[in-house]
Design a protein around this motif. Structure first.
Motif, PDB file in Angstrom:
ATOM      1  N   ALA A 105      39.765  13.253   3.212  1.00 17.61           N
ATOM      2  CA  ALA A 105      41.216  13.288   2.982  1.00 17.61           C
ATOM      3  C   ALA A 105      41.759  14.711   2.886  1.00 17.61           C
ATOM      4  O   ALA A 105      42.844  15.005   3.404  1.00 17.61           O
ATOM      5  N   PHE A 106      41.021  15.610   2.219  1.00 22.55           N
ATOM      6  CA  PHE A 106      41.585  16.936   1.929  1.00 22.55           C
ATOM      7  C   PHE A 106      40.664  18.104   2.284  1.00 22.55           C
ATOM      8  O   PHE A 106      41.009  19.249   2.013  1.00 22.55           O
ATOM      9  N   GLY A 107      39.501  17.819   2.860  1.00 24.02           N
ATOM     10  CA  GLY A 107      38.579  18.905   3.188  1.00 24.02           C
ATOM     11  C   GLY A 107      37.961  19.551   1.964  1.00 24.02           C
ATOM     12  O   GLY A 107      37.571  20.717   1.984  1.00 24.02           O
ATOM     13  N   MET A 108      37.868  18.804   0.849  1.00 31.81           N
ATOM     14  CA  MET A 108      37.283  19.349  -0.387  1.00 31.81           C
ATOM     15  C   MET A 108      35.759  19.227  -0.368  1.00 31.81           C
ATOM     16  O   MET A 108      35.235  18.192   0.037  1.00 31.81           O
ATOM     17  N   HIS A 109      35.078  20.275  -0.853  1.00 32.84           N
ATOM     18  CA  HIS A 109      33.611  20.245  -0.903  1.00 32.84           C
ATOM     19  C   HIS A 109      33.069  20.719  -2.245  1.00 32.84           C
ATOM     20  O   HIS A 109      31.963  20.362  -2.615  1.00 32.84           O
ATOM     21  N   THR A 110      33.843  21.541  -2.942  1.00 36.92           N
ATOM     22  CA  THR A 110      33.359  22.106  -4.203  1.00 36.92           C
ATOM     23  C   THR A 110      34.291  21.735  -5.359  1.00 36.92           C
ATOM     24  O   THR A 110      35.418  21.272  -5.146  1.00 36.92           O
ATOM     25  N   VAL A 111      33.812  22.008  -6.571  1.00 38.33           N
ATOM     26  CA  VAL A 111      34.626  21.799  -7.771  1.00 38.33           C
ATOM     27  C   VAL A 111      35.905  22.638  -7.683  1.00 38.33           C
ATOM     28  O   VAL A 111      36.997  22.186  -8.032  1.00 38.33           O
ATOM     29  N   GLY A 112      35.778  23.863  -7.175  1.00 38.56           N
ATOM     30  CA  GLY A 112      36.950  24.739  -7.025  1.00 38.56           C
ATOM     31  C   GLY A 112      37.988  24.165  -6.075  1.00 38.56           C
ATOM     32  O   GLY A 112      39.192  24.302  -6.292  1.00 38.56           O
ATOM     33  N   ASP A 113      37.523  23.512  -4.985  1.00 38.33           N
ATOM     34  CA  ASP A 113      38.455  22.877  -4.043  1.00 38.33           C
ATOM     35  C   ASP A 113      39.270  21.798  -4.747  1.00 38.33           C
ATOM     36  O   ASP A 113      40.485  21.680  -4.549  1.00 38.33           O
ATOM     37  N   LEU A 114      38.596  20.979  -5.564  1.00 38.80           N
ATOM     38  CA  LEU A 114      39.295  19.894  -6.269  1.00 38.80           C
ATOM     39  C   LEU A 114      40.284  20.454  -7.284  1.00 38.80           C
ATOM     40  O   LEU A 114      41.437  20.012  -7.355  1.00 38.80           O
ATOM     41  N   LEU A 115      39.861  21.450  -8.057  1.00 38.09           N
ATOM     42  CA  LEU A 115      40.748  22.008  -9.083  1.00 38.09           C
ATOM     43  C   LEU A 115      41.872  22.841  -8.475  1.00 38.09           C
ATOM     44  O   LEU A 115      42.866  23.140  -9.140  1.00 38.09           O
ATOM     45  N   GLY A 116      41.734  23.206  -7.198  1.00 31.55           N
ATOM     46  CA  GLY A 116      42.817  23.908  -6.493  1.00 31.55           C
ATOM     47  C   GLY A 116      43.821  22.957  -5.863  1.00 31.55           C
ATOM     48  O   GLY A 116      44.783  23.389  -5.242  1.00 31.55           O
ATOM     49  N   HIS A 117      43.609  21.657  -6.036  1.00 33.74           N
ATOM     50  CA  HIS A 117      44.542  20.637  -5.541  1.00 33.74           C
ATOM     51  C   HIS A 117      45.488  20.315  -6.699  1.00 33.74           C
ATOM     52  O   HIS A 117      45.228  19.432  -7.506  1.00 33.74           O
ATOM     53  N   TYR A 118      46.587  21.062  -6.774  1.00 31.97           N
ATOM     54  CA  TYR A 118      47.449  20.986  -7.954  1.00 31.97           C
ATOM     55  C   TYR A 118      48.410  19.804  -7.882  1.00 31.97           C
ATOM     56  O   TYR A 118      48.785  19.360  -6.787  1.00 31.97           O
ATOM     57  N   PRO A 119      48.844  19.302  -9.049  1.00 33.13           N
ATOM     58  CA  PRO A 119      49.840  18.220  -9.046  1.00 33.13           C
ATOM     59  C   PRO A 119      51.121  18.651  -8.327  1.00 33.13           C
ATOM     60  O   PRO A 119      51.538  19.811  -8.412  1.00 33.13           O
ATOM     61  N   ARG A 120      51.708  17.704  -7.623  1.00 32.31           N
ATOM     62  CA  ARG A 120      52.970  17.968  -6.909  1.00 32.31           C
ATOM     63  C   ARG A 120      54.133  17.993  -7.907  1.00 32.31           C
ATOM     64  O   ARG A 120      55.074  18.764  -7.785  1.00 32.31           O
ATOM     65  N   ARG A 121      54.059  17.085  -8.891  1.00 31.48           N
ATOM     66  CA  ARG A 121      55.088  17.004  -9.931  1.00 31.48           C
ATOM     67  C   ARG A 121      54.476  16.264 -11.123  1.00 31.48           C
ATOM     68  O   ARG A 121      53.307  15.877 -11.097  1.00 31.48           O
ATOM     69  N   TYR A 122      55.286  16.089 -12.161  1.00 33.14           N
ATOM     70  CA  TYR A 122      54.824  15.397 -13.369  1.00 33.14           C
ATOM     71  C   TYR A 122      55.819  14.308 -13.748  1.00 33.14           C
ATOM     72  O   TYR A 122      57.033  14.517 -13.670  1.00 33.14           O
ATOM     73  N   ALA A 123      55.291  13.146 -14.140  1.00 25.98           N
ATOM     74  CA  ALA A 123      56.142  12.055 -14.623  1.00 25.98           C
ATOM     75  C   ALA A 123      55.865  11.866 -16.111  1.00 25.98           C
ATOM     76  O   ALA A 123      54.910  12.421 -16.654  1.00 25.98           O
ATOM     77  N   ARG A 124      56.730  11.063 -16.769  1.00 28.95           N
ATOM     78  CA  ARG A 124      56.496  10.736 -18.173  1.00 28.95           C
ATOM     79  C   ARG A 124      56.729   9.261 -18.377  1.00 28.95           C
ATOM     80  O   ARG A 124      57.535   8.644 -17.672  1.00 28.95           O
TER      81      ARG A 124
END
Length: 719
Positions: free
Chosen positions: A25-44
């Motif tokens: 889906a996103f070309g992620m391979h490492t922990v850093g790749d996942l943590l660099g996928h930031y939230p687009r926005r925040y809901a409550r």
């Protein structure tokens, strides 16, 4: 739990199945790749998403409340259809589930949750078919949970149909729980001066904030990380070039003879930029300079003078152009500017892939032997079979058409040759720093005297259909006055299945028609049927024609043997026909601001006043119409570059479409974060000046290696 780092393989942390999904889906391979996928926005919780704004056809994640639940037998087939209506308090959205009546035990009226799916439409009502969802705690649990939980932001991530936002969030929380120490790329003095968080805290708070106030400081910290690492990487690239040793190329009689024969005086900007380049060519390291200037500002003249300076010491210059038409035009233009005395000495030679085999061999031999001091070509110059005796200067015309890998492969054909990059697309300062940070930038703003200028008008044919006929009357009037006309189309054949495959350099936007209506073929057929064009000589030009045919058509137009040239964007850059007075651009809303400005620059190049007609069916108030009107409002390319950046956003200027892999920018925005980029640039310069190898800054070195790989650098430089 075992502690792991940003470079740890994801599969070992979250399991093979989820890791494979994230990789696809996103070309992620490492922990850093996942943590660099930031939230687009925040809901409550309790803060519902406006349903009326949801775009049909897109995958979205929303927070909503269940309003009604019902089941009914399906028509014409066995089974039960579960229908659920969710609401934001104003609008409603239907959820449909086939043979899953058990879900009504979960989806009770009044419960809130996160719902994810592709927005569809049925009988005018928006709907999700078989959506994913995650419900919040029910009332009893909610009452027993801490009050802080009610205000805790819910991260909403960019997601796909294969992995939902909350699944991503669960993976992130799992990773954060076992994450060890995170090296901080920012030097301590910079972090303190900026009042920023440490790297690990910033990652935790952007993904799992306790309160809404946690998010801004986490974003600011990670935004500075991104700017600082990127600027340091680009400055490293510049530093690497300066560590090479170049052959000094002092000026001599070739340049003196050329300047003495010039039939006009150089503009002040041409003199300043020319002197700077002349100094660079005598330096101890290779020049790596970008020259930006308006269409017709004299960039080719500046480049040719640099070629002569290199030729003075026996060196060769290679000019790579994006199209065969432009390469051929450059050779003719250079030979004409050199004149009958200098041209035979320097032997400007054309080398392209579509030359007949015998001609190509002859051109390649001239380059290899050093007989041709100036070689102009397309991608054929990059071929392994193309060699040079002493390549001293590489000139790249229209840098955005070539990647850094191509630039470097041409550079590798010489011993640390100088590099001069030309662009007629003016670049806002923040983009120049972010994209061309490894190059020294020079600007030519003043245009040569004696140009008649260009008037630009929008022809809104949806509102005023009669104007379409008037456009063609205007064309006949210009031809009757002895002038020539360009007609530019967005496709070769609008009726072909892949009509939009050759689409102009602009992403689809609000207000643009779904499909090209006017291709070169359709316009040529229309003009052939029009009696008023019986005596007018019309020719076609597009990228799929053989090279010799394209060149013949272009030369015929230059000789005024063709009155109206119907073409695709192959005429966008470099084509110089002073007698061409008018540029008609059909479906102008399908082109980007910079591209429209480039095309317009093909007319008004001599003493004949230029006229540009931007024909569009885009409605007023749409983005598509705005960019057309922006071009009509000014001929200042530097002002238009800023407008283009605002209209398109840096996602298109720097993002996925160009990078092919990871997005070039994550949190950083070149429009709004100019001050951050400036501060990061200055800080990176200080660090590299004191510690060129980053031996005392291993965290920064590691961050550069992790964040800006070869693909990323290539993607940034392609722009």
């Amino acid at each position: 739990m075992t502690s792991f780092s940003l470079t740890t393989d994801l599969e070992s942390v979250i399991g093979a199945k989820t890791a494979k999904t994230l990789s696809r889906a996103f070309g992620m391979h490492t922990v850093g790749d996942l943590l660099g996928h930031y939230p687009r926005r925040y809901a409550r919780r309790g803060e519902l998403t406006p349903i009326s704004t949801l775009p049909v056809g897109e995958q979205v994640t929303i927070v909503a409340e269940v309003r009604s639940v019902s089941t009914r037998p399906m028509r014409g087939r066995h089974g039960v259809l579960l229908e659920v209506v969710i609401s934001d308090g104003a609008g409603t959205l239907n959820l449909t589930f086939f043979n899953q009546a058990w879900r009504q035990n979960e989806l009770r009226v009044g419960r809130q949750g996160i719902f994810s799916g592709k927005v569809g439409e049925f009988k005018g009502q928006k709907q999700f078919a078989h959506p994913d969802y995650e419900l919040f705690d029910d009332e009893e649990e909610a009452r027993s949970s801490a009050e802080a939980r009610q205000h805790q932001p819910i991260p909403i991530y960019p997601a796909t149909s294969t992995i939902t936002s909350w699944q991503l969030h669960k993976a992130v929380l799992h990773v954060l729980a076992g994450l060890g120490e995170v090296p901080d790329p920012l030097p301590e003095p910079l972090r303190t001066a900026e009042g920023l968080l440490d790297a690990r805290t910033a990652l935790r708070l952007i993904h799992a904030p306790d309160r809404p106030e946690d998010v801004p400081l986490a974003r600011d910290t990670l935004r500075m990380h991104e700017a600082f690492v990127l600027q340091a990487a680009l400055l490293q690239q510049r530093q690497a070039v300066r560590e090479l040793t170049a052959t000094a190329r002092p000026p001599g009689d070739l340049l003196e003879r050329f300047d003495a024969a010039l039939p006009f005086a150089r503009t002040p900007d041409q003199i300043v930029v020319g002197d700077r380049i002349a100094g660079d060519l005598q330096g101890s390291w290779p020049m790596n300079r970008l020259v930006q200037g308006e269409v017709g500002s004299g960039k080719t003249l500046v480049a040719l003078r640099a070629m002569l300076q290199v030729a003075q010491t026996g060196g060769q210059a290679a000019l790579i152009a994006p199209t065969e038409v432009l390469a051929a035009q450059h050779v003719r233009s250079i030979a004409r500017m050199l004149g009958p005395q200098l041209a035979p000495e320097l032997m400007p030679t054309l080398l392209t892939g579509q030359l007949p085999a015998a001609e190509r061999r002859k051109a390649a031999l001239r380059a290899a032997s050093g007989q041709a001091r100036i070689v102009v070509g397309t991608h054929a110059l990059l071929s392994a079979s193309t060699t040079f005796a002493d390549l001293g200067l590489v000139v790249v015309d229209e840098q955005h058409r070539f990647g850094v890998d191509q630039r470097e492969s041409l550079r590798a054909k010489g011993a640390a040759p100088h590099v001069l990059v030309l662009t007629a697309t003016p670049i806002p300062r923040t983009v120049a720093m972010t994209v061309f940070g490894d190059l020294d930038v020079s600007t030519i703003r003043t245009l040569p005297a004696g140009r008649a200028g260009i008037s630009t008008f929008v022809a809104p044919v949806a509102e005023k259909p009669g104007w379409f006929g008037r456009v063609w009357e205007r064309v006949t009037e210009e031809v009757a006055a002895g002038h020539q006309v360009f007609v530019v189309c967005a496709a070769i054949d609008a009726a072909a299945k892949d009509a939009d495959a050759e689409r102009p350099d602009a992403p689809p936007v609000d207000g643009e028609s779904e499909r090209t209506r006017w291709g070169v073929v359709q316009v040529a057929e229309m003009l052939e049927r029009d009696p008023s064009f019986d005596s007018i000589r019309v020719a076609q030009l597009h990228g799929k024609m053989p090279a010799d045919e394209k060149d013949a058509v272009m030369q015929a137009f230059a000789r005024a043997d063709v009155d109206v040239l119907v073409a695709t964007t192959v005429v966008e850059v470099g084509v110089d026909v002073p007698n061409a007075s008018t540029m008609v651009i059909l479906e102008a809303d399908r082109f980007g601001v910079s591209q429209l400005h480039q095309l317009r620059g093909r007319v008004g190049r001599g003493s004949v006043a230029g006229l540009c007609l931007l024909v569009t069916e885009a409605a007023q108030g749409t983005t598509a119409r705005s960019r057309v009107e922006a071009v009509a409002a000014t001929t200042d390319g530097f002002a238009l570059a800023e407008v283009d950046l605002e209209l398109r956003g840096e996602g298109d200027v720097l993002g996925d479409a160009q990078s092919g892999a990871r997005s070039s920018l994550r949190l950083l925005r070149v429009v709004t974060d100019a001050d951050v980029i400036l501060r990061a640039r200055a800080a990176a310069e200080d660090v590299l000046q004191e510690d060129p190898t980053l031996s005392r800054h291993p965290e920064l070195a590691a961050a550069i290696e992790r964040r800006v790989g070869r693909e990323e650098r290539a993607a940034l430089n392609k722009n």
